[in-house]
Design an enzyme around this catalytic site. Sequence first.
Site, mmCIF file in Angstrom:
data_model
loop_
_atom_site.group_PDB
_atom_site.id
_atom_site.type_symbol
_atom_site.label_atom_id
_atom_site.label_comp_id
_atom_site.label_asym_id
_atom_site.label_seq_id
_atom_site.Cartn_x
_atom_site.Cartn_y
_atom_site.Cartn_z
ATOM 1 N N GLY A 12 0.837 -1.148 0.121
ATOM 2 C CA GLY A 12 0.033 0.045 0.033
ATOM 3 C C GLY A 12 0.830 1.375 -0.021
ATOM 4 O O GLY A 12 0.505 2.242 0.748
ATOM 5 N N ILE A 17 -0.298 6.486 4.071
ATOM 6 C CA ILE A 17 0.671 6.400 5.245
ATOM 7 C C ILE A 17 1.676 5.592 4.844
ATOM 8 O O ILE A 17 2.979 5.560 5.321
ATOM 9 C CB ILE A 17 -0.088 5.607 6.408
ATOM 10 C CG1 ILE A 17 -1.029 6.312 6.983
ATOM 11 C CG2 ILE A 17 0.740 4.706 7.397
ATOM 12 C CD1 ILE A 17 -2.122 5.658 8.054
ATOM 13 N N ASP A 61 -1.038 -7.358 -5.486
ATOM 14 C CA ASP A 61 -2.304 -7.527 -4.906
ATOM 15 C C ASP A 61 -2.101 -8.351 -3.508
ATOM 16 O O ASP A 61 -2.012 -9.643 -3.517
ATOM 17 C CB ASP A 61 -3.406 -8.226 -5.619
ATOM 18 C CG ASP A 61 -4.807 -8.379 -4.943
ATOM 19 O OD1 ASP A 61 -4.718 -7.993 -3.659
ATOM 20 O OD2 ASP A 61 -5.713 -8.474 -5.667
ATOM 21 N N ASN A 88 0.853 -3.034 5.029
ATOM 22 C CA ASN A 88 0.049 -1.599 5.267
ATOM 23 C C ASN A 88 -1.110 -1.501 4.337
ATOM 24 O O ASN A 88 -1.964 -0.681 4.658
ATOM 25 C CB ASN A 88 1.308 -0.431 5.185
ATOM 26 C CG ASN A 88 0.308 0.871 4.901
ATOM 27 O OD1 ASN A 88 -0.182 1.510 5.596
ATOM 28 N ND2 ASN A 88 0.120 1.278 3.584
ATOM 29 N N SER A 141 -5.405 -0.462 13.341
ATOM 30 C CA SER A 141 -6.140 0.703 13.485
ATOM 31 C C SER A 141 -6.900 1.016 15.068
ATOM 32 O O SER A 141 -6.928 -0.276 15.560
ATOM 33 C CB SER A 141 -7.196 0.568 12.735
ATOM 34 O OG SER A 141 -8.390 1.570 12.837
ATOM 35 N N TYR A 154 -14.070 -3.794 8.158
ATOM 36 C CA TYR A 154 -12.908 -3.353 8.602
ATOM 37 C C TYR A 154 -12.354 -3.604 10.124
ATOM 38 O O TYR A 154 -11.159 -4.101 10.222
ATOM 39 C CB TYR A 154 -12.830 -1.673 8.421
ATOM 40 C CG TYR A 154 -11.503 -0.854 8.555
ATOM 41 C CD1 TYR A 154 -10.594 -0.886 7.458
ATOM 42 C CD2 TYR A 154 -11.331 -0.058 9.782
ATOM 43 C CE1 TYR A 154 -9.478 -0.374 7.804
ATOM 44 C CE2 TYR A 154 -10.410 0.535 9.887
ATOM 45 C CZ TYR A 154 -9.280 0.409 9.096
ATOM 46 O OH TYR A 154 -7.972 1.406 9.097
ATOM 47 N N LYS A 158 -9.131 -5.826 11.333
ATOM 48 C CA LYS A 158 -8.147 -5.360 11.826
ATOM 49 C C LYS A 158 -7.982 -5.937 13.308
ATOM 50 O O LYS A 158 -6.873 -6.078 13.965
ATOM 51 C CB LYS A 158 -8.348 -3.725 12.225
ATOM 52 C CG LYS A 158 -8.171 -2.894 10.814
ATOM 53 C CD LYS A 158 -6.943 -3.071 10.288
ATOM 54 C CE LYS A 158 -6.787 -2.020 8.861
ATOM 55 N NZ LYS A 158 -5.381 -2.199 8.388
ATOM 56 N N THR A 186 -7.445 8.763 13.400
ATOM 57 C CA THR A 186 -7.824 9.176 12.227
ATOM 58 C C THR A 186 -6.737 9.839 11.469
ATOM 59 O O THR A 186 -6.319 11.099 12.064
ATOM 60 C CB THR A 186 -9.301 9.927 12.190
ATOM 61 O OG1 THR A 186 -10.125 9.127 12.920
ATOM 62 C CG2 THR A 186 -9.739 10.277 11.187
ATOM 63 N N ILE A 187 -6.053 9.503 10.516
ATOM 64 C CA ILE A 187 -5.027 10.177 9.943
ATOM 65 C C ILE A 187 -5.576 10.934 8.552
ATOM 66 O O ILE A 187 -6.140 10.149 7.825
ATOM 67 C CB ILE A 187 -4.047 9.092 9.718
ATOM 68 C CG1 ILE A 187 -3.728 8.141 10.972
ATOM 69 C CG2 ILE A 187 -2.736 9.812 9.091
ATOM 70 C CD1 ILE A 187 -3.243 9.198 12.129
HETATM 71 N N1 LIG Z 1 -6.041 6.909 7.433
HETATM 72 C C1 LIG Z 1 -6.498 6.552 8.637
HETATM 73 O O1 LIG Z 1 -7.158 7.271 9.279
HETATM 74 C C2 LIG Z 1 -6.208 5.215 9.196
HETATM 75 C C3 LIG Z 1 -6.345 5.075 10.414
HETATM 76 C C4 LIG Z 1 -6.150 3.514 11.024
HETATM 77 C C5 LIG Z 1 -5.610 2.740 10.011
HETATM 78 N N2 LIG Z 1 -5.306 3.118 8.658
HETATM 79 C C6 LIG Z 1 -4.570 1.923 8.074
HETATM 80 O O2 LIG Z 1 -3.415 2.539 7.413
HETATM 81 C C7 LIG Z 1 -3.123 1.744 6.360
HETATM 82 C C8 LIG Z 1 -3.060 2.837 5.103
HETATM 83 O O3 LIG Z 1 -4.102 3.720 5.176
HETATM 84 P P1 LIG Z 1 -4.290 5.121 4.310
HETATM 85 O O4 LIG Z 1 -4.926 6.074 5.250
HETATM 86 O O5 LIG Z 1 -2.917 5.384 3.782
HETATM 87 O O6 LIG Z 1 -5.126 4.462 2.989
HETATM 88 P P2 LIG Z 1 -4.986 4.996 1.385
HETATM 89 O O7 LIG Z 1 -6.223 4.614 0.984
HETATM 90 O O8 LIG Z 1 -4.514 6.404 1.254
HETATM 91 O O9 LIG Z 1 -3.717 3.839 1.006
HETATM 92 C C9 LIG Z 1 -4.087 2.546 0.827
HETATM 93 C C10 LIG Z 1 -3.300 2.038 -0.295
HETATM 94 O O10 LIG Z 1 -3.441 0.574 -0.167
HETATM 95 C C11 LIG Z 1 -3.478 0.282 -1.478
HETATM 96 N N3 LIG Z 1 -4.334 -1.131 -1.482
HETATM 97 C C12 LIG Z 1 -5.486 -1.238 -1.523
HETATM 98 N N4 LIG Z 1 -5.746 -2.710 -1.765
HETATM 99 C C13 LIG Z 1 -4.649 -3.246 -2.044
HETATM 100 C C14 LIG Z 1 -4.220 -4.405 -2.248
HETATM 101 N N5 LIG Z 1 -5.309 -5.404 -2.470
HETATM 102 N N6 LIG Z 1 -3.137 -4.836 -2.538
HETATM 103 C C15 LIG Z 1 -1.930 -3.813 -2.515
HETATM 104 N N7 LIG Z 1 -2.369 -2.486 -2.232
HETATM 105 C C16 LIG Z 1 -3.766 -2.276 -2.011
HETATM 106 C C17 LIG Z 1 -4.244 1.353 -2.136
HETATM 107 O O11 LIG Z 1 -4.284 1.244 -3.513
HETATM 108 C C18 LIG Z 1 -3.670 2.642 -1.619
HETATM 109 O O12 LIG Z 1 -2.531 3.089 -2.372
HETATM 110 C C19 LIG Z 1 -4.482 0.846 5.909
HETATM 111 O O13 LIG Z 1 -4.194 -0.558 6.458
HETATM 112 C C20 LIG Z 1 -5.433 1.456 6.963
HETATM 113 O O14 LIG Z 1 -6.409 0.496 7.243
HETATM 114 C C21 LIG Z 1 -5.430 4.171 8.187
#
Ligand SMILES: NC(=O)c1ccc[n+]([C@@H]2O[C@H](COP(=O)([O-])OP(=O)(O)OC[C@H]3O[C@@H](n4cnc5c(N)ncnc54)[C@H](O)[C@@H]3O)[C@@H](O)[C@H]2O)c1
Length: 257
Positions: A12, A17, A61, A88, A141, A154, A158, A186-187
């Site tokens: 990801g 992140i 994937d 991630n 998360s 979700y 997690k 929340t980011i």
């Molecule tokens: N943003 C938040 O508030 C938050 C909070 C808690 C946890 N998280 C976790 O942090 C991680 C990153 O989140 P983010 O906010 O950067 O999200 P984001 O949507 O900005 O980025 C997620 C990335 O994962 C990729 N992705 C999705 N499915 C995929 C797959 N099957 N194989 C490979 N890549 C894949 C997407 O294309 C994207 O680039 C996630 O696991 C999310 O659950 C985020």
Amino acid sequence: MRFSGKVIVITGGAQGIGRATAVRFLSEGAKVVIADVNADRLHATAAEIGTPETVLAVVTDVADKDQVDALVAAAVSAFGRIDVMVNNAGIAPVMDFLDVSPDTFDRVMGVNLKGAFLGTQAAARAMIAQGEGGVIINMSSINSGLANPNVATYAISKGGMNQVTSTAAVAFAPHGIRVCGVGPGTIATEIIKGAFTERAGMNAILARTPLGRLGEPEEVAGVVAFLASDDASYITGETIYPDGGRRILNYTVPVRE
Ligand SMILES: NC(=O)c1ccc[n+]([C@@H]2O[C@H](COP(=O)([O-])OP(=O)(O)OC[C@H]3O[C@@H](n4cnc5c(N)ncnc54)[C@H](O)[C@@H]3O)[C@@H](O)[C@H]2O)c1
């Protein structure tokens, strides 16, 4: 330059992140392999954050075992080793509990939970073969332990991921491999902009966030880097929560307009 000579794989990694984490490791001397399903964004990010000598992009994937195994093999082939795996990649469909179809359930578990499990297996196998330990970090998360029924799949995924972290930590401790989790609040990333654009939704979050603001991707990346570093050499099996104080709050706070 804590990660000079180290090779870090981040799923990801095209945005959010994952991208911020890649930038952080690069700034500390690492070589980085970023993986994502979004090929265009992945290659654009790789070109923006580094050079072919420092960044490899592998379209992956994470729900597919063969692709995850190929990702780790590509990292070892390109840069000679793997020191840190950051699982991630994640998806967070927002819908009512009763609207979750079996296909949606399977897809979320496939990416978030099985993806982390497969990434942990693939990285651990390579690290054991190297014989020099390593670190595996799962992006969890606060929803792993809090109930928001609008993101039930979700949250369920997690919660399971935290047990990937715990069980793998014990399984691989004899090999000097640490396994940790990071559970952000929340980011401010795309995943959040898509789900929480309404101010009412944002206020519901901020009313439960003592620090009074969303987190930044760089603030999560800093925790990942800490856990991956030797400063965290006695931490394994734990999930650390950069959440602005949200998890421990027992009441709501006034929202600062
Ligand atoms: N943003 C938040 O508030 C938050 C909070 C808690 C946890 N998280 C976790 O942090 C991680 C990153 O989140 P983010 O906010 O950067 O999200 P984001 O949507 O900005 O980025 C997620 C990335 O994962 C990729 N992705 C999705 N499915 C995929 C797959 N099957 N194989 C490979 N890549 C894949 C997407 O294309 C994207 O680039 C996630 O696991 C999310 O659950 C985020």
